[in-house]
Design a protein around this motif. Structure first.
Motif, PDB file in Angstrom:
ATOM      1  N   GLY A   1      44.545  57.695  25.380  1.00 55.37           N
ATOM      2  CA  GLY A   1      43.732  56.974  24.901  1.00 55.37           C
ATOM      3  C   GLY A   1      42.714  55.381  25.664  1.00 55.37           C
ATOM      4  O   GLY A   1      42.674  54.305  24.956  1.00 55.37           O
ATOM      5  N   GLY A   2      42.574  55.902  26.659  1.00 59.70           N
ATOM      6  CA  GLY A   2      42.227  54.842  27.361  1.00 59.70           C
ATOM      7  C   GLY A   2      43.368  54.380  29.047  1.00 59.70           C
ATOM      8  O   GLY A   2      42.983  53.656  28.855  1.00 59.70           O
ATOM      9  N   ALA A   3      44.424  54.019  28.076  1.00 61.97           N
ATOM     10  CA  ALA A   3      45.483  53.388  28.807  1.00 61.97           C
ATOM     11  C   ALA A   3      46.178  54.845  28.890  1.00 61.97           C
ATOM     12  O   ALA A   3      46.853  55.258  28.092  1.00 61.97           O
ATOM     13  N   PRO A   4      47.442  53.949  30.709  1.00 62.87           N
ATOM     14  CA  PRO A   4      48.392  54.589  31.021  1.00 62.87           C
ATOM     15  C   PRO A   4      49.737  54.869  29.790  1.00 62.87           C
ATOM     16  O   PRO A   4      49.736  53.566  29.144  1.00 62.87           O
ATOM     17  N   LEU A   5      50.038  55.921  29.356  1.00 61.66           N
ATOM     18  CA  LEU A   5      51.641  56.020  28.798  1.00 61.66           C
ATOM     19  C   LEU A   5      52.268  54.998  29.654  1.00 61.66           C
ATOM     20  O   LEU A   5      52.379  55.279  30.675  1.00 61.66           O
ATOM     21  N   GLN A   6      52.848  54.538  28.744  1.00 62.70           N
ATOM     22  CA  GLN A   6      54.102  53.960  29.585  1.00 62.70           C
ATOM     23  C   GLN A   6      55.565  54.684  29.522  1.00 62.70           C
ATOM     24  O   GLN A   6      56.312  53.942  28.192  1.00 62.70           O
TER      25      GLN A   6
ATOM     26  N   VAL B   1      47.283  58.670  39.399  1.00 58.88           N
ATOM     27  CA  VAL B   1      45.779  58.014  38.828  1.00 58.88           C
ATOM     28  C   VAL B   1      46.856  57.166  37.941  1.00 58.88           C
ATOM     29  O   VAL B   1      45.288  56.619  37.203  1.00 58.88           O
ATOM     30  N   GLY B   2      47.325  56.817  37.753  1.00 55.59           N
ATOM     31  CA  GLY B   2      47.935  55.680  36.617  1.00 55.59           C
ATOM     32  C   GLY B   2      47.815  56.324  35.213  1.00 55.59           C
ATOM     33  O   GLY B   2      47.994  55.566  34.706  1.00 55.59           O
ATOM     34  N   MET B   3      48.047  57.789  35.227  1.00 52.50           N
ATOM     35  CA  MET B   3      47.188  57.794  33.291  1.00 52.50           C
ATOM     36  C   MET B   3      48.843  57.995  32.665  1.00 52.50           C
ATOM     37  O   MET B   3      48.795  57.511  31.516  1.00 52.50           O
ATOM     38  N   VAL B   4      50.104  57.964  33.846  1.00 50.72           N
ATOM     39  CA  VAL B   4      51.753  57.828  33.411  1.00 50.72           C
ATOM     40  C   VAL B   4      51.835  56.772  34.353  1.00 50.72           C
ATOM     41  O   VAL B   4      52.105  56.829  35.501  1.00 50.72           O
ATOM     42  N   ASN B   5      52.987  56.019  33.598  1.00 49.79           N
ATOM     43  CA  ASN B   5      53.410  55.273  34.707  1.00 49.79           C
ATOM     44  C   ASN B   5      54.548  55.380  34.600  1.00 49.79           C
ATOM     45  O   ASN B   5      55.626  55.413  33.941  1.00 49.79           O
ATOM     46  N   ASP B   6      54.857  55.963  35.795  1.00 52.58           N
ATOM     47  CA  ASP B   6      56.001  57.485  35.720  1.00 52.58           C
ATOM     48  C   ASP B   6      57.475  56.648  37.364  1.00 52.58           C
ATOM     49  O   ASP B   6      57.853  56.513  37.665  1.00 52.58           O
ATOM     50  N   HIS B   7      57.338  55.095  37.591  1.00 52.38           N
ATOM     51  CA  HIS B   7      57.591  54.520  38.280  1.00 52.38           C
ATOM     52  C   HIS B   7      58.760  53.822  37.475  1.00 52.38           C
ATOM     53  O   HIS B   7      59.008  54.025  35.945  1.00 52.38           O
ATOM     54  N   VAL B   8      60.013  54.473  38.386  1.00 54.98           N
ATOM     55  CA  VAL B   8      61.384  54.256  37.665  1.00 54.98           C
ATOM     56  C   VAL B   8      61.520  52.087  36.946  1.00 54.98           C
ATOM     57  O   VAL B   8      61.021  51.315  37.496  1.00 54.98           O
ATOM     58  N   VAL B   9      62.214  51.771  36.030  1.00 57.14           N
ATOM     59  CA  VAL B   9      62.178  50.863  35.137  1.00 57.14           C
ATOM     60  C   VAL B   9      63.002  49.494  36.417  1.00 57.14           C
ATOM     61  O   VAL B   9      62.556  48.418  35.805  1.00 57.14           O
TER      62      VAL B   9
ATOM     63  N   HIS C   1      57.387  49.388  38.543  1.00 55.89           N
ATOM     64  CA  HIS C   1      56.946  50.109  36.683  1.00 55.89           C
ATOM     65  C   HIS C   1      56.450  48.523  36.566  1.00 55.89           C
ATOM     66  O   HIS C   1      55.560  48.426  34.719  1.00 55.89           O
ATOM     67  N   ALA C   2      56.703  47.074  35.838  1.00 48.92           N
ATOM     68  CA  ALA C   2      56.645  46.170  35.414  1.00 48.92           C
ATOM     69  C   ALA C   2      55.467  45.762  35.547  1.00 48.92           C
ATOM     70  O   ALA C   2      54.468  45.467  34.594  1.00 48.92           O
ATOM     71  N   ASP C   3      54.813  45.662  37.069  1.00 57.84           N
ATOM     72  CA  ASP C   3      53.814  44.676  37.667  1.00 57.84           C
ATOM     73  C   ASP C   3      53.038  45.985  36.695  1.00 57.84           C
ATOM     74  O   ASP C   3      51.264  45.656  35.938  1.00 57.84           O
ATOM     75  N   LEU C   4      53.054  47.313  36.149  1.00 59.63           N
ATOM     76  CA  LEU C   4      51.689  48.456  35.896  1.00 59.63           C
ATOM     77  C   LEU C   4      52.011  48.714  34.297  1.00 59.63           C
ATOM     78  O   LEU C   4      51.115  49.545  33.649  1.00 59.63           O
ATOM     79  N   ALA C   5      53.329  47.909  33.435  1.00 60.46           N
ATOM     80  CA  ALA C   5      52.747  48.078  32.515  1.00 60.46           C
ATOM     81  C   ALA C   5      52.271  46.847  31.831  1.00 60.46           C
ATOM     82  O   ALA C   5      51.814  46.829  30.329  1.00 60.46           O
TER      83      ALA C   5
END
Length: 188
Positions: free
Chosen positions: A120-125, A168-176, A181-185
């Motif tokens: 949907g054009g935005a990273p899955l969180q 490439v940031g399609m998913v944010n998989d940095h651990v919480v 993680h927060a930066d990219l959320a």
């Protein structure tokens, strides 16, 4: 800073984690480059690819798919003799075919849009507490892999595609617990 556990102490990995991994990439050419590098990584460690990335860029014409799409056996032989890259005939030949597939998708709708439409054009969180929770692949990466293969791509199985989606940031998989993680959320 409590980074994701996979980072370790290598300065190359730290820089990659802190500035690149998981940052949304919307440039078609850059997306293609990262997918190709993830394909070359299959069976190897990612640090091997990071250490050779500049050599890859030199050897593969700056990852210009329009240039690479016209390559043939002479270029394959040149690359097989280049000690600065991963010298795997199948992966090199696949890169040429993948450049041709990229051209078709780029002309039809844009490779960036092709990929980002899946999310949907935005990273899955995601909100993983530990690395053990992070999957190697997902139903979505299986679908993208299937669609890429249908379009003519090779070396793009579900695990490679999921690693690519993370990179490439399609998913944010940095651990919480990782500050990234927060930066990219954050939106935008």
């Amino acid at each position: 800073m409590k980074r994701c556990g996979w980072v370790g102490e290598d300065p190359i990995y730290i820089a990659y984690h802190d500035t690149e991994w998981g940052v949304p990439e919307y440039d078609s050419r850059a997306l293609w480059e990262k997918l190709i590098l993830d394909g070359f990584q299959a069976g190897l460690s990612w640090i091997t690819i990071l250490k050779k990335r500049d050599n890859f860029r030199r050897a593969f014409a700056g990852f210009d798919p329009n240039a690479i799409a016209g390559w043939g056996e002479p270029e394959i032989e040149r690359l097989l003799a280049d000690p600065g890259i991963i010298r795997h005939r199948g992966k090199i030949a696949a890169t040429i075919g993948n450049a041709q597939a990229w051209q078709r998708i780029e002309a039809a709708q844009g490779f960036d849009r092709f990929l980002w439409d899946y999310v949907g054009g935005a990273p899955l969180q995601n909100r993983w507490a530990t690395l053990a929770e992070v999957p190697a692949f997902t139903p979505l990466s299986e679908q993208i892999s299937k669609d890429l293969k249908k379009a003519g791509f090779r070396f793009c199985g579900p695990t490679i595609v999921y690693a690519f989606m993370q990179a490439v940031g399609m998913v944010n998989d940095h651990v919480v617990t990782c500050p990234r993680h927060a930066d990219l959320a954050q939106p935008g």
